[in-house]
Design a protein around this motif. Sequence first.
Motif, PDB file in Angstrom:
ATOM      1  N   ALA A 102      19.473 -39.818 -15.913  1.00 41.72           N
ATOM      2  CA  ALA A 102      19.535 -39.420 -14.509  1.00 41.72           C
ATOM      3  C   ALA A 102      18.382 -38.506 -14.110  1.00 41.72           C
ATOM      4  O   ALA A 102      18.283 -38.100 -12.951  1.00 41.72           O
ATOM      5  CB  ALA A 102      20.871 -38.733 -14.225  1.00 41.72           C
ATOM      6  N   GLY A 103      17.522 -38.170 -15.089  1.00 42.96           N
ATOM      7  CA  GLY A 103      16.374 -37.310 -14.807  1.00 42.96           C
ATOM      8  C   GLY A 103      16.578 -35.855 -15.136  1.00 42.96           C
ATOM      9  O   GLY A 103      15.731 -35.018 -14.807  1.00 42.96           O
ATOM     10  N   GLY A 104      17.679 -35.526 -15.804  1.00 43.88           N
ATOM     11  CA  GLY A 104      17.948 -34.142 -16.156  1.00 43.88           C
ATOM     12  C   GLY A 104      17.219 -33.708 -17.411  1.00 43.88           C
ATOM     13  O   GLY A 104      16.888 -34.520 -18.270  1.00 43.88           O
ATOM     14  N   VAL A 105      16.963 -32.422 -17.505  1.00 42.13           N
ATOM     15  CA  VAL A 105      16.350 -31.821 -18.692  1.00 42.13           C
ATOM     16  C   VAL A 105      17.451 -31.583 -19.720  1.00 42.13           C
ATOM     17  O   VAL A 105      18.544 -31.126 -19.374  1.00 42.13           O
ATOM     18  CB  VAL A 105      15.652 -30.494 -18.337  1.00 42.13           C
ATOM     19  CG1 VAL A 105      15.158 -29.770 -19.589  1.00 42.13           C
ATOM     20  CG2 VAL A 105      14.494 -30.747 -17.374  1.00 42.13           C
ATOM     21  N   VAL A 106      17.166 -31.895 -20.987  1.00 45.86           N
ATOM     22  CA  VAL A 106      18.130 -31.664 -22.060  1.00 45.86           C
ATOM     23  C   VAL A 106      17.504 -30.783 -23.132  1.00 45.86           C
ATOM     24  O   VAL A 106      16.303 -30.873 -23.404  1.00 45.86           O
ATOM     25  CB  VAL A 106      18.657 -32.979 -22.680  1.00 45.86           C
ATOM     26  CG1 VAL A 106      19.459 -33.759 -21.652  1.00 45.86           C
ATOM     27  CG2 VAL A 106      17.537 -33.819 -23.231  1.00 45.86           C
ATOM     28  N   ALA A 107      18.331 -29.926 -23.723  1.00 39.78           N
ATOM     29  CA  ALA A 107      17.875 -29.029 -24.788  1.00 39.78           C
ATOM     30  C   ALA A 107      18.923 -29.011 -25.891  1.00 39.78           C
ATOM     31  O   ALA A 107      20.128 -29.032 -25.610  1.00 39.78           O
ATOM     32  CB  ALA A 107      17.657 -27.613 -24.243  1.00 39.78           C
ATOM     33  N   GLY A 108      18.468 -28.988 -27.136  1.00 45.29           N
ATOM     34  CA  GLY A 108      19.369 -28.904 -28.272  1.00 45.29           C
ATOM     35  C   GLY A 108      19.040 -27.695 -29.115  1.00 45.29           C
ATOM     36  O   GLY A 108      17.864 -27.422 -29.382  1.00 45.29           O
ATOM     37  N   VAL A 109      20.066 -26.953 -29.508  1.00 44.80           N
ATOM     38  CA  VAL A 109      19.898 -25.795 -30.374  1.00 44.80           C
ATOM     39  C   VAL A 109      20.488 -26.134 -31.735  1.00 44.80           C
ATOM     40  O   VAL A 109      21.601 -26.653 -31.829  1.00 44.80           O
ATOM     41  CB  VAL A 109      20.596 -24.552 -29.795  1.00 44.80           C
ATOM     42  CG1 VAL A 109      20.518 -23.382 -30.775  1.00 44.80           C
ATOM     43  CG2 VAL A 109      19.974 -24.168 -28.463  1.00 44.80           C
ATOM     44  N   CYS A 110      19.745 -25.835 -32.802  1.00 45.80           N
ATOM     45  CA  CYS A 110      20.226 -26.067 -34.155  1.00 45.80           C
ATOM     46  C   CYS A 110      20.527 -27.559 -34.316  1.00 45.80           C
ATOM     47  O   CYS A 110      19.746 -28.406 -33.877  1.00 45.80           O
ATOM     48  CB  CYS A 110      21.434 -25.161 -34.407  1.00 45.80           C
ATOM     49  SG  CYS A 110      22.005 -25.071 -36.106  1.00 45.80           S
ATOM     50  N   THR A 111      21.663 -27.922 -34.895  1.00 46.95           N
ATOM     51  CA  THR A 111      21.968 -29.343 -35.063  1.00 46.95           C
ATOM     52  C   THR A 111      22.433 -30.004 -33.765  1.00 46.95           C
ATOM     53  O   THR A 111      22.741 -31.195 -33.758  1.00 46.95           O
ATOM     54  CB  THR A 111      23.010 -29.562 -36.177  1.00 46.95           C
ATOM     55  OG1 THR A 111      24.161 -28.767 -35.921  1.00 46.95           O
ATOM     56  CG2 THR A 111      22.409 -29.213 -37.532  1.00 46.95           C
ATOM     57  N   GLY A 112      22.426 -29.259 -32.683  1.00 46.59           N
ATOM     58  CA  GLY A 112      22.554 -29.895 -31.371  1.00 46.59           C
ATOM     59  C   GLY A 112      21.411 -30.883 -31.180  1.00 46.59           C
ATOM     60  O   GLY A 112      21.548 -31.881 -30.472  1.00 46.59           O
ATOM     61  N   GLY A 113      20.272 -30.608 -31.846  1.00 48.08           N
ATOM     62  CA  GLY A 113      19.152 -31.547 -31.811  1.00 48.08           C
ATOM     63  C   GLY A 113      19.517 -32.896 -32.420  1.00 48.08           C
ATOM     64  O   GLY A 113      19.012 -33.939 -31.995  1.00 48.08           O
TER      65      GLY A 113
END
Length: 199
Positions: A102-113
């Motif tokens: 949808a065009g949103g920015v996503v970020a992952g922390v630790c194993t969220g990646g």
Amino acid sequence: MHVDILLYDGFDELDAVGPYEVFQTAGAFGADCDARLVALDDRATVTASHGLRVGVDGVFDSDPSRILLVPGGGWSDASKPGAGMEAEAGDVPDAIAAHADAGGVVAGVCTGGMLLAHAGVLDGRPAVTHASALDDLRAMDVDVRDARFVDDGDVLTAGGVTSGIDLALHLVERECGAEAADRVATEIEYVRVDAPGRN
């Protein structure tokens, strides 16, 4: 900057709470910045990996104007609540993919990646995750970097646990300015790592 931090049972406490405090502190100091804790389903609390029960502000609605931040935790044993179980279930990766589509920015922390990788948003892109999952990340179509966090524009990742604070401060600087990020770092007495223009 408005951030949704997506919680699930077994997430690592600091992966979510560290960035949350950074974003909320920036907002308290006058930056256009806030964060809320969300889940995929309508529930009052989520239980984190060390037993902390955290209240939820609402249900994630994939508003692409908001940044989606996904914490890690519990990657190595998919039989227990955590990122590994969520990767196998597929609902969190599906939500991440939909937000990115949808065009949103996503970020992952630790194993969220790793959840971002399972969503397909890291395909062919530079990224990092917790040291314990780097081999798993390398096995996917990801350009694994030796860094505390990686900013690839609309996709960001951070290594293990406390690096989420560095990522959050970086996002505050990127979206709200260096002065705002420096003020937050001073308030929480945190020495920034890999900050632009700093050693």
